[in-house]
Scaffold this motif. Sequence first.
Motif, PDB file in Angstrom:
ATOM      1  N   ASP B 444      36.051  41.494  26.784  1.00  0.00           N
ATOM      2  CA  ASP B 444      35.095  41.590  27.982  1.00  0.00           C
ATOM      3  C   ASP B 444      33.583  42.642  27.519  1.00  0.00           C
ATOM      4  N   TRP B 463      35.437  48.960  33.297  1.00  0.00           N
ATOM      5  CA  TRP B 463      36.045  47.533  33.478  1.00  0.00           C
ATOM      6  C   TRP B 463      36.719  47.824  34.242  1.00  0.00           C
ATOM      7  N   ARG B 467      38.252  45.469  38.502  1.00  0.00           N
ATOM      8  CA  ARG B 467      38.784  44.508  38.483  1.00  0.00           C
ATOM      9  C   ARG B 467      39.909  44.792  38.743  1.00  0.00           C
ATOM     10  N   ARG B 471      40.767  46.690  43.700  1.00  0.00           N
ATOM     11  CA  ARG B 471      41.497  45.965  44.575  1.00  0.00           C
ATOM     12  C   ARG B 471      41.832  46.215  45.647  1.00  0.00           C
ATOM     13  N   ILE B 480      46.141  39.983  41.077  1.00  0.00           N
ATOM     14  CA  ILE B 480      44.455  40.704  40.422  1.00  0.00           C
ATOM     15  C   ILE B 480      44.746  40.980  39.291  1.00  0.00           C
ATOM     16  N   ASP B 483      43.053  37.512  38.429  1.00  0.00           N
ATOM     17  CA  ASP B 483      41.273  38.018  38.503  1.00  0.00           C
ATOM     18  C   ASP B 483      40.893  38.200  37.322  1.00  0.00           C
ATOM     19  N   ALA B 484      41.044  39.129  37.240  1.00  0.00           N
ATOM     20  CA  ALA B 484      41.130  40.277  35.595  1.00  0.00           C
ATOM     21  C   ALA B 484      40.786  39.746  33.972  1.00  0.00           C
ATOM     22  N   THR B 485      42.448  39.037  34.048  1.00  0.00           N
ATOM     23  CA  THR B 485      42.323  38.638  32.810  1.00  0.00           C
ATOM     24  C   THR B 485      42.024  37.033  32.327  1.00  0.00           C
TER      25      THR B 485
END
Lengths: 506, 506
Positions: B444, B463, B467, B471, B480, B483-485
């Motif tokens: 990203d 970052w 993320r 949370r 989690i 959603d992050a990766t």
Amino acid sequence: MNFQSGTTSQQAYETLRRRFARMGQIRNALGILGWDKDTMMPAGASDSRAESIATLAVLSHELMTAPDMADLLERAQPPEDAMAQANLHEMRRQHAHAAAVPADLVEAASRAASRCEMAWRTARQNSDFASLLPELETVLSRTREIAAAKAEALGLSPYDALLDQYDAGTRQADIDPVFTELAHELPDLIATALEHQKSLPAPLPLTGPFPVAAQENLGRETMRALGFDMQRGRLDVSLHPFCGGAEDDVRITTRYEEDDCINALMGIVHETGHALYEQGLPTAWRAQPVGGARGMSLHESQSLLMEMQVCRSRPFMEWMAPRLRAAFGGASGDPAWSADNLHRLVTRVRPGFIRVDADEITYPAHILVRYEMETALVAGRMKLRDLPEAFNARIHDLLGLKVPEDRLGCLQDIHWPSGSWGYFPTYTLGAIIAAQLREAAERDTPNLMSAIAGGDFAPLLGWLRPRIHARASGASTPQIVRDATGAAPNTGPYLRHLRQRYCGQG
Amino acid sequence: MNFQSGTTSQQAYETLRRRFARMGQIRNALGILGWDKDTMMPAGASDSRAESIATLAVLSHELMTAPDMADLLERAQPPEDAMAQANLHEMRRQHAHAAAVPADLVEAASRAASRCEMAWRTARQNSDFASLLPELETVLSRTREIAAAKAEALGLSPYDALLDQYDAGTRQADIDPVFTELAHELPDLIATALEHQKSLPAPLPLTGPFPVAAQENLGRETMRALGFDMQRGRLDVSLHPFCGGAEDDVRITTRYEEDDCINALMGIVHETGHALYEQGLPTAWRAQPVGGARGMSLHESQSLLMEMQVCRSRPFMEWMAPRLRAAFGGASGDPAWSADNLHRLVTRVRPGFIRVDADEITYPAHILVRYEMETALVAGRMKLRDLPEAFNARIHDLLGLKVPEDRLGCLQDIHWPSGSWGYFPTYTLGAIIAAQLREAAERDTPNLMSAIAGGDFAPLLGWLRPRIHARASGASTPQIVRDATGAAPNTGPYLRHLRQRYCGQG
């Protein structure tokens, strides 16, 4: 001890013992959190820490005021020993204080004090009493409401109810004659001391710098010599010196300046006096009400005994002089580092405006003024707006000084803004008791002061331990003083001490 | 938010919110008391401190298990927002854990653990497993009783109930295939790494001494660079490094040795990873269950992301090398202080017996062995007396080492004696997640590692903040991570990372 099979009233006592032990442990936790706040805590944590401290305080208050507490306290029958009986007595007293004040008044008073403390920091800086007046009015109103509530519950006058928070059993009727006598004696005494001082050689200044590490080493050495147990305590740095911490973990602080080597040391020995009291409390009564220090007068007597009676004495300087000189590289034979000169430095008299900077003999004048003011204000005999004028007038009467601005007068202390009304007299009551204890200890221990000159503080501590420290809250302050000295608390030894040290008399 | 005028179910939620806030503040207090115990407390205070800590823990447990809690938790209806919903979910989970175990079992387990920890210190020193066996049997029995009670209450298997204490939602069924794969890959991977290492220049040793003050300065500079907020935290010294403290007051520790300048620094960056997570938790959910860190796997992912993925990387050493050299007076141009050499020093592979000293690639072998042992012991498939032989056999399988004595084998860790069964797998789950997060962050943020080589860690923290940190406990760990990766937690990035760094592959 096991009361499981005892009667109901014994079980009630046992239940109370367990509950108060919990409150005692919460107090220990608060002691460490408070110490940390003033020594270690990063600035950004202050709101969060205030929440944690408030939560623990509320939990403790809820334990104290649980619905069945009054019944348990009434029914409880402790074992037939004096300390257990005193424990129940102290439980009842602490409960009466806590239960007297409705929770919403406690909270209102706490909020008013927080706001007023903030306003005070600005007002003091700007020497602007008018700007503090509204907040201080609120604090005084809340204080008077608390005093009235406690007065009714405890059967005391309002001011006595406030005093009793800090010094169980001490009453205005005991203080008034003592402070009246002091107010009468002090102006002459101070004048005589200043005259006498002129007849002595002017003290030679010590030349620095005085590295912090060397000051700290010497401070630790001195603490240990006085009897402080480093396995059950610490020395650290904070903005304002204090003695705090928890049971078996008594923590004192000081503040170092590189251009002075006396102030931090005298701060350390003062706090060490407080700490020796805490470290000498009886282990068998840990976390119980009777196991705590008796009150602020006796506590202050212990700090002032160490600082004023012992460590500002000529014999102490006999021991300290070579250590100070070695710590800061003074030339051997330099008269500035002689015991005589050091003694003159730590007993210099100089009337001034600031209480916390005052010397031993002018200090009580500051207390007398505050006591007169706060008794009148709590009783409603005086209006807050009239405080500065009245305060300054009495400072002039007692010290001969004209207060040029309120920053140097009635705005200097945090006590009133923070809601600590009824606290001030304990400083001077402590000084009086300290002198009385020192006189008695010397009478009972013939070579006490020459032992001190040789660096042996064990005889003094050995005298204090059973007579003051180990008694904890097992008797009233006057009773403890009477048992220790053979006389009720009285000003005789204190005035003799001041006349001898400062006026060359006796 | 004000639910005073809402329905009963909203009021129930509000009541819960206030009660959990109290427990949160007790947790904050315990965080400071625990930190103090390991950094500041004098030795003589340990019994007294244990009492204070136990009292606060019991008070919190009593709040959690108050008679009306189950009813409130059932009736409560939070506002329509995901975090509030997750907050209630987390309240219910925490309550289920606490309520499942009778108070006398909690106490029996705690006493057994204290006794066993004491016995363990001697047993480890003497390498005498037999002497520990009786106490460890008791701890395991109590642990299995707790596991059974929680299993029934939570509808989980006993081992999953233990896991869930440390890592909400992580199940043995998720771990088994991952660890089986690792057990299959590791021996070859380690052998390849050792072969590859032979092809590299031997790392040059750094010559000391490395003064503690210089190490500490560099440690602080590095913490700040990584994003640690010194206004809301501290760095201190303790025997075993840890991250503790309280909200807005995150405190990490390390330990310095004058003859090594790498270990303390790597300890600091590891704990800084933990601390950045804590400092990044959402302020709006302070002291609430949903506002806490998600669990130990994700926590360990944050420390290992900083230590392993970032600070033992070649780009990081680009930034660090001149700082290290300057801090310790290395000669300019000395190849020992080059980024290449420093990188080789911090990525050296050397199979050994002690888990906490293990390098990155052999570390998971230590975890796999412990996981296999504890799952078998908790399930009753293995007897404790057979532990040493089984433990040593698996160490030999995975690392090719013959454990010469139990001190270097199954006696080395405090986890089992202290009752922390179900904790070990989170270390390696964290390592796996750390690699996956780093890979995603790089994808990203294209210049992530070159920013790090230039000392700019803000892109990485930027970052992570939304993320992972923000949370908190608002979703499960797998959610989690997904959603992050963009992918469920998996070993792909971890194995790629190990092969690339240690085997010269990819």
